[in-house]
Design a protein around this motif. Structure first.
Motif, PDB file in Angstrom:
ATOM      1  N   ALA A  33      85.916  32.277  52.316  1.00  0.00           N
ATOM      2  CA  ALA A  33      84.752  32.420  51.419  1.00  0.00           C
ATOM      3  C   ALA A  33      84.263  31.439  51.509  1.00  0.00           C
ATOM      4  O   ALA A  33      82.629  31.933  50.871  1.00  0.00           O
ATOM      5  CB  ALA A  33      86.112  31.657  50.008  1.00  0.00           C
ATOM      6  N   LEU A  34      84.676  30.264  52.088  1.00  0.00           N
ATOM      7  CA  LEU A  34      83.040  29.667  52.476  1.00  0.00           C
ATOM      8  C   LEU A  34      81.758  30.066  53.596  1.00  0.00           C
ATOM      9  O   LEU A  34      80.845  29.848  53.261  1.00  0.00           O
ATOM     10  CB  LEU A  34      82.829  28.164  53.235  1.00  0.00           C
ATOM     11  N   VAL A  35      82.638  30.909  53.864  1.00  0.00           N
ATOM     12  CA  VAL A  35      81.301  31.397  55.307  1.00  0.00           C
ATOM     13  C   VAL A  35      80.490  32.691  54.269  1.00  0.00           C
ATOM     14  O   VAL A  35      79.752  32.386  54.641  1.00  0.00           O
ATOM     15  CB  VAL A  35      82.473  32.479  56.314  1.00  0.00           C
ATOM     16  N   LEU A  36      81.105  33.800  53.936  1.00  0.00           N
ATOM     17  CA  LEU A  36      80.612  33.908  52.619  1.00  0.00           C
ATOM     18  C   LEU A  36      79.253  33.854  51.776  1.00  0.00           C
ATOM     19  O   LEU A  36      78.634  34.082  51.826  1.00  0.00           O
ATOM     20  CB  LEU A  36      81.326  35.139  52.029  1.00  0.00           C
ATOM     21  N   ASN A  37      80.378  32.801  51.117  1.00  0.00           N
ATOM     22  CA  ASN A  37      78.830  31.680  50.563  1.00  0.00           C
ATOM     23  C   ASN A  37      77.709  31.404  51.530  1.00  0.00           C
ATOM     24  O   ASN A  37      76.568  31.379  50.557  1.00  0.00           O
ATOM     25  CB  ASN A  37      79.787  30.450  49.757  1.00  0.00           C
ATOM     26  N   ALA A  38      77.892  31.237  52.439  1.00  0.00           N
ATOM     27  CA  ALA A  38      76.460  30.403  53.274  1.00  0.00           C
ATOM     28  C   ALA A  38      75.827  31.418  53.928  1.00  0.00           C
ATOM     29  O   ALA A  38      75.075  30.730  53.972  1.00  0.00           O
ATOM     30  CB  ALA A  38      77.504  29.348  53.899  1.00  0.00           C
ATOM     31  N   PHE A  39      76.516  32.454  54.303  1.00  0.00           N
ATOM     32  CA  PHE A  39      75.926  32.809  54.979  1.00  0.00           C
ATOM     33  C   PHE A  39      75.507  34.985  54.750  1.00  0.00           C
ATOM     34  O   PHE A  39      75.030  35.262  55.415  1.00  0.00           O
ATOM     35  CB  PHE A  39      76.021  33.209  57.161  1.00  0.00           C
ATOM     36  N   VAL A  40      76.364  34.708  53.870  1.00  0.00           N
ATOM     37  CA  VAL A  40      75.893  35.867  53.406  1.00  0.00           C
ATOM     38  C   VAL A  40      75.154  35.909  51.731  1.00  0.00           C
ATOM     39  O   VAL A  40      73.775  37.010  51.895  1.00  0.00           O
ATOM     40  CB  VAL A  40      77.458  36.834  52.888  1.00  0.00           C
TER      41      VAL A  40
END
Length: 367
Positions: A57-64
């Protein structure tokens, strides 16, 4: 043609082009800020041994999310308002991650500070309050879902992971704000120049020229220095308009203005006074210098082709008045130059006339 988008005033009242520029301006800072936020939040997640889904979820929030938010704003009917919604969502996600990491003290404080700074720099206190409300609601909601897990302790690793966001992001915001401030200054200078300039001639307009004459009048009164004012009128200008049309008349005005600019000294101040009339203030010029400059201008206009399309020639009449401490104000000084101009017209035009000499003497210089 640009559509004007009005949403009841306030923050969302912008043209569509302004909204698109705003969304573009937010795109890169959002990418960089969220990427740095991964380190800040990730340090705390690593300390608490977070589940892989939380990391996803953190990766999606940051990079998507940055690449979703930008198209959403661009395609919106009101891009500015859509980007404001994106900024509120940024704050809400920040509040959510604070709750996820158990309000770990250092990363939560850094996230909160960066989000506050970001919103104030973009939209001031009004936007900040909207975003704070969204942040609190998101933090409370996630805290409830996670059972109000609180872990205030920040290890050295968590502190170090928070430093890039704390150091780099304010520099980015500062650079962006500085660029915006420089652009605003340039626009203000352009607006100031446009408001003081006559659109047809490119010279100062009457209002700003009269301010310049008023300043010169006070300077001469204070320093006892000499100065001269010229009032200039194009002879038989109505005939030019009637014979060749108003475009030809406009070209004659532009040509006379070019001659004035090329003839006067760099510190002399020329203006279009109104219609076919011009004014010049000549700091430091006595009657002899003022008369010489007037004659130089008159001669150049007389010799020039003022509209090459119709081979238009024209002459000018000039009134000259030197500073006189007996004048009540600058308007009286201009009026004396105007009176000399009327005398030049009455005497046959294409000439310069001096209104007064020092010690009450007067003279006329007939062309």
């Amino acid at each position: 043609m640009t559509d004007q988008v009005v949403e009841g005033g306030g923050l969302a009242q912008r043209t569509k082009d302004e909204g698109l520029r705003f969304a573009r301006r937010m795109y890169l800072p959002r990418i960089c800020g969220l990427a740095l936020g991964v380190l800040c939040v990730g340090g705390a997640l690593w300390q608490q041994g977070a589940h892989p889904l939380v990391w996803a979820a953190l990766v999606l929030n940051a990079f998507v999310w940055p690449h979703v938010a930008y198209p959403l704003a661009r395609r919106a009917r009101n891009p500015y308002r859509a980007e404001l919604v994106n900024l509120v969502m940024d704050s809400a996600s920040g509040g959510a991650w604070m709750a996820v990491i158990g309000f770990n003290l250092v990363p939560s404080a850094v996230l909160f500070s960066m989000l506050v700074m970001d919103k104030i720099s973009v939209g001031g206190m009004r936007l900040l309050w909207r975003c704070l409300i969204a942040q609190i609601i998101a933090a409370v909601a996630v805290a409830i879902l996670t059972g109000f897990h609180v872990n205030l302790e920040s290890s050295v690793m968590v502190v170090v992971a928070s430093l890039p966001l704390l150091i780099i992001y304010p520099v980015m915001v500062g650079i962006t704000t500085h660029k915006l401030a420089r652009r605003v200054r340039r626009q203000n200078l352009t607006l100031a120049a446009l408001s003081s300039t006559d659109g047809l001639s490119g010279l100062l307009n009457r209002m700003y020229w009269e301010k310049a004459v008023a300043g010169e009048f006070e300077r001469c009164r204070r320093t006892k220095d000499v100065s001269a004012v010229l009032m200039i009128d194009i002879d038989h200008f109505k005939t030019v308009n009637d014979s060749y049309g108003h475009p030809a008349g406009d070209e004659v005005i532009r040509s006379v203005a070019r001659i004035l600019r090329s003839t006067v000294r760099p510190y002399d101040i020329a203006a279009r006074y109104g219609g076919e009339e011009f004014g010049i203030v000549l700091p430091g010029s006595d009657i002899a210098n003022g008369s010489a400059i007037a004659e130089r201008i008159r001669g150049r206009v007389d010799a020039a082709v003022l509209d090459e399309r119709h081979n238009v020639h024209a002459t000018i009449s000039i009134g000259v008045a030197v500073f006189d401490a007996a004048d009540a104000d600058h308007a009286a000084w201009i009026n004396r130059a105007d009176q000399a101009l009327y005398r030049a017209k009455a005497a046959g035009r294409n000439r310069s006339v001096i209104h007064a000499l020092p010690f009450g003497k007067s003279a006329e210089n007939m062309a």
